[in-house]
Design an enzyme around this catalytic site. Structure first.
Site, PDB file in Angstrom:
ATOM      1  N   LYS A  36     -51.217  40.184  94.423  1.00 54.04           N
ATOM      2  CA  LYS A  36     -52.239  40.639  93.351  1.00 54.04           C
ATOM      3  C   LYS A  36     -52.805  39.386  92.759  1.00 54.04           C
ATOM      4  CE  LYS A  36     -47.724  39.791  90.542  1.00 54.04           C
ATOM      5  NZ  LYS A  36     -46.472  40.235  90.167  1.00 54.04           N
ATOM      6  N   ARG A 135     -40.314  45.988  80.668  1.00 53.85           N
ATOM      7  CA  ARG A 135     -41.595  45.947  80.881  1.00 53.85           C
ATOM      8  C   ARG A 135     -41.955  47.251  81.192  1.00 53.85           C
ATOM      9  NH1 ARG A 135     -43.947  41.502  85.001  1.00 53.85           N
ATOM     10  NH2 ARG A 135     -43.338  43.128  86.702  1.00 53.85           N
ATOM     11  N   HIS A 164     -37.076  45.229  88.564  1.00 53.89           N
ATOM     12  CA  HIS A 164     -37.611  43.846  88.653  1.00 53.89           C
ATOM     13  C   HIS A 164     -36.613  43.008  87.785  1.00 53.89           C
ATOM     14  CE1 HIS A 164     -40.477  40.792  89.775  1.00 53.89           C
ATOM     15  NE2 HIS A 164     -40.880  40.832  88.688  1.00 53.89           N
ATOM     16  N   ARG A 220     -40.012  41.892  97.671  1.00 52.07           N
ATOM     17  CA  ARG A 220     -41.180  41.624  97.236  1.00 52.07           C
ATOM     18  C   ARG A 220     -41.753  40.352  97.017  1.00 52.07           C
ATOM     19  NH1 ARG A 220     -38.952  45.460  93.735  1.00 52.07           N
ATOM     20  NH2 ARG A 220     -39.150  43.835  91.933  1.00 52.07           N
ATOM     21  N   TYR A 263     -65.058  17.325  72.423  1.00 54.38           N
ATOM     22  CA  TYR A 263     -65.189  18.046  70.963  1.00 54.38           C
ATOM     23  C   TYR A 263     -64.392  17.559  70.060  1.00 54.38           C
ATOM     24  CZ  TYR A 263     -68.455  21.188  73.389  1.00 54.38           C
ATOM     25  OH  TYR A 263     -69.339  21.890  74.343  1.00 54.38           O
ATOM     26  N   CYS A 309     -63.158  20.620  78.087  1.00 55.52           N
ATOM     27  CA  CYS A 309     -64.423  21.805  77.702  1.00 55.52           C
ATOM     28  C   CYS A 309     -64.484  22.890  78.572  1.00 55.52           C
ATOM     29  CB  CYS A 309     -65.722  20.993  77.692  1.00 55.52           C
ATOM     30  SG  CYS A 309     -65.796  19.346  77.084  1.00 55.52           S
ATOM     31  N   MET A 310     -65.474  23.720  78.301  1.00 56.71           N
ATOM     32  CA  MET A 310     -65.360  24.993  79.091  1.00 56.71           C
ATOM     33  C   MET A 310     -65.681  24.613  80.654  1.00 56.71           C
ATOM     34  SD  MET A 310     -67.823  28.405  78.978  1.00 56.71           S
ATOM     35  CE  MET A 310     -67.081  29.031  77.286  1.00 56.71           C
ATOM     36  N   ASP A 311     -66.535  23.809  80.810  1.00 51.95           N
ATOM     37  CA  ASP A 311     -66.991  23.526  82.195  1.00 51.95           C
ATOM     38  C   ASP A 311     -66.598  22.186  82.595  1.00 51.95           C
ATOM     39  OD1 ASP A 311     -68.643  25.995  81.779  1.00 51.95           O
ATOM     40  OD2 ASP A 311     -70.021  24.811  80.592  1.00 51.95           O
TER      41      ASP A 311
END
Ligand SMILES: *Cc1c(COP(=O)(O)O)cnc(C)c1O
Length: 390
Positions: A36, A135, A164, A220, A263, A309-311
């Site tokens: 997954k 869950r 689980h 699993r 920032y 930062c984002m990038d």
């Protein structure tokens, strides 16, 4: 490769991990490889192919769309979807020969509108029991009794009955024992129902490796295949992380004492300092929680400074490093190593959160040549299967 940030992934390592796990379990135990979340960030098809080559019998994904991707790429192994799907999507799941997780009689009732008893193909299901994680899954005998008539239908195949654990990675085992005892009682519901139930399973990586008697019919395995295992536990099986993460310095600059950086002026130079900018940020999965960790440059540790930062992020360099120099965020340079465990401890999480968070802009490079073949195989099979999938 266009991007300056990349993950190096060894499928040999993954195969080796999987083989070691396999060897530690009785032969009769089936291994379901959990791929997954894009194979915990390692690539879904690549991880699935590696697992298959290492002897996995089954695959698991969280969501239907992940299973669709695997089938579309030509994956033939049985696939369990771990999260219940919407009833109207059952025909698609049937067409792709997927095994579905069932948690209520209502789901069956609704699904019947989309899968009439008369239609061809068996609906393969794994009933999920909630023994304490809270869950998904049924908790009571009544819920089970309501399910049984639906499970008895002749076009339904009860392929599994599973739960689980909540605390398999914790040193303390009392809660795990409680869940195990509950599951043992619930297995009696299954056994006394007269239904033919093919696999009883409860163990993920940690439980399977720590308590082989919990392996039952199937385990699993996600985390351990990628080389992750709780740090605090003694490991009985040799596991190595398959992924390392790298980038390059895209700018090197000098800050004078007192200059701000980042920032919100989140860092202020304590002295005249060399600063390097690295093109990875929170949009790539390097979240602001990573502030305060280090990276490797020229074989030395360099702290991340200022808000991520984002990038991009900035690091305090040991000196005037050259632009373009390799930055290692996970992995080693010379004697120095930054581990998943160290980063996970810093953010208060587990290694798999870090690998699974790596974004689409992080180029995955597979370092073993065998992988190249797997990729081509997959590509060829993808084309062959185009017709088979809607
Ligand atoms: C993700 C998942 C697993 C895999 O767990 P690991 O600890 O990564 O091996 C197993 N079972 C279920 C139900 C899961 O959601």
């Amino acid at each position: 490769m266009l991007s300056d940030t990349w993950a190096e992934i060894s499928l040999d390592r993954m195969r080796e991990n999987m083989r070691n796990i396999r060897k530690s379990l009785p032969n009769s135990v089936k291994v379901m490889a959990v791929v997954k979340a894009n194979g915990y960030g390692h690539g879904d098809m690549e991880s699935a192919a590696a697992a298959e080559q290492a002897g996995a019998d089954y695959l698991a994904v969280a969501y239907l769309e992940e299973a669709v991707r695997l089938r579309d790429a030509g994956m033939k192994l049985p696939i369990l979807v771990l999260t219940p799907i919407r009833p109207e999507l059952t025909p698609l799941a049937l067409k792709l020969d997927l095994a579905l997780t069932v948690t209520s009689a209502n789901w069956f009732a609704e699904t019947r509108a989309y899968k009439p008893y008369s239609s061809a193909g068996k609906l393969r299901v794994h009933v999920k029991l909630d023994t304490g994680l809270g869950r998904i899954g049924i908790r009571t005998r009544r819920e089970w009794d309501e399910l049984v008539p639906w499970l008895r239908a002749e076009d339904v195949e009860v392929d599994g009955f599973y739960t689980h654990f909540a605390t398999a990675g914790q040193a303390e085992t009392a809660f795990l024992e409680r869940q195990t005892a509950r599951f043992a009682r619930m297995m009696e519901w299954g056994r006394s129902s007269g239904l033919r139930i093919r696999h009883y399973h409860c163990a993920g990586s940690a439980a399977a490796l720590r308590f082989p008697h919990l392996a039952m019919d199937m385990v699993r395995i996600g985390a351990a295949m990628y080389g992750f295992y709780p740090e605090r536990l003694v490991r009985s099986v040799k596991l190595e992380p398959a992924l390392s993460l790298h980038s390059r310095l895209i700018q090197v600059k000098r800050l004078a004492k007192g200059d701000y950086l980042g920032y919100d002026n989140s860092y202020r130079a304590e002295e005249d300092e060399w600063i390097g900018t690295v093109p990875i940020g929170y949009a790539d999965g390097w979240t602001q929680r990573m502030q305060g960790t280090e990276v490797l440059i020229e074989g030395q540790r360099a702290p991340i400074v200022g808000k991520i930062c984002m990038d991009q992020l900035m690091v305090k360099l040991p000196g005037p490093c050259v632009e373009g120099a390799r930055v290692t965020l996970i992995g080693h340079q010379g004697e120095q190593r930054i581990t998943f465990a160290e980063l996970a401890a810093h953010i208060g999480s587990v290694a798999q959160e870090i690998s699974a968070s790596l974004g689409v802009r992080v180029t995955r490079i597979y370092t073993d040549t065998e992988e190249v073949h797997a990729k081509w195989d997959a590509q060829i099979r993808r084309n062959e299967n185009k017709q088979a999938v809607i």
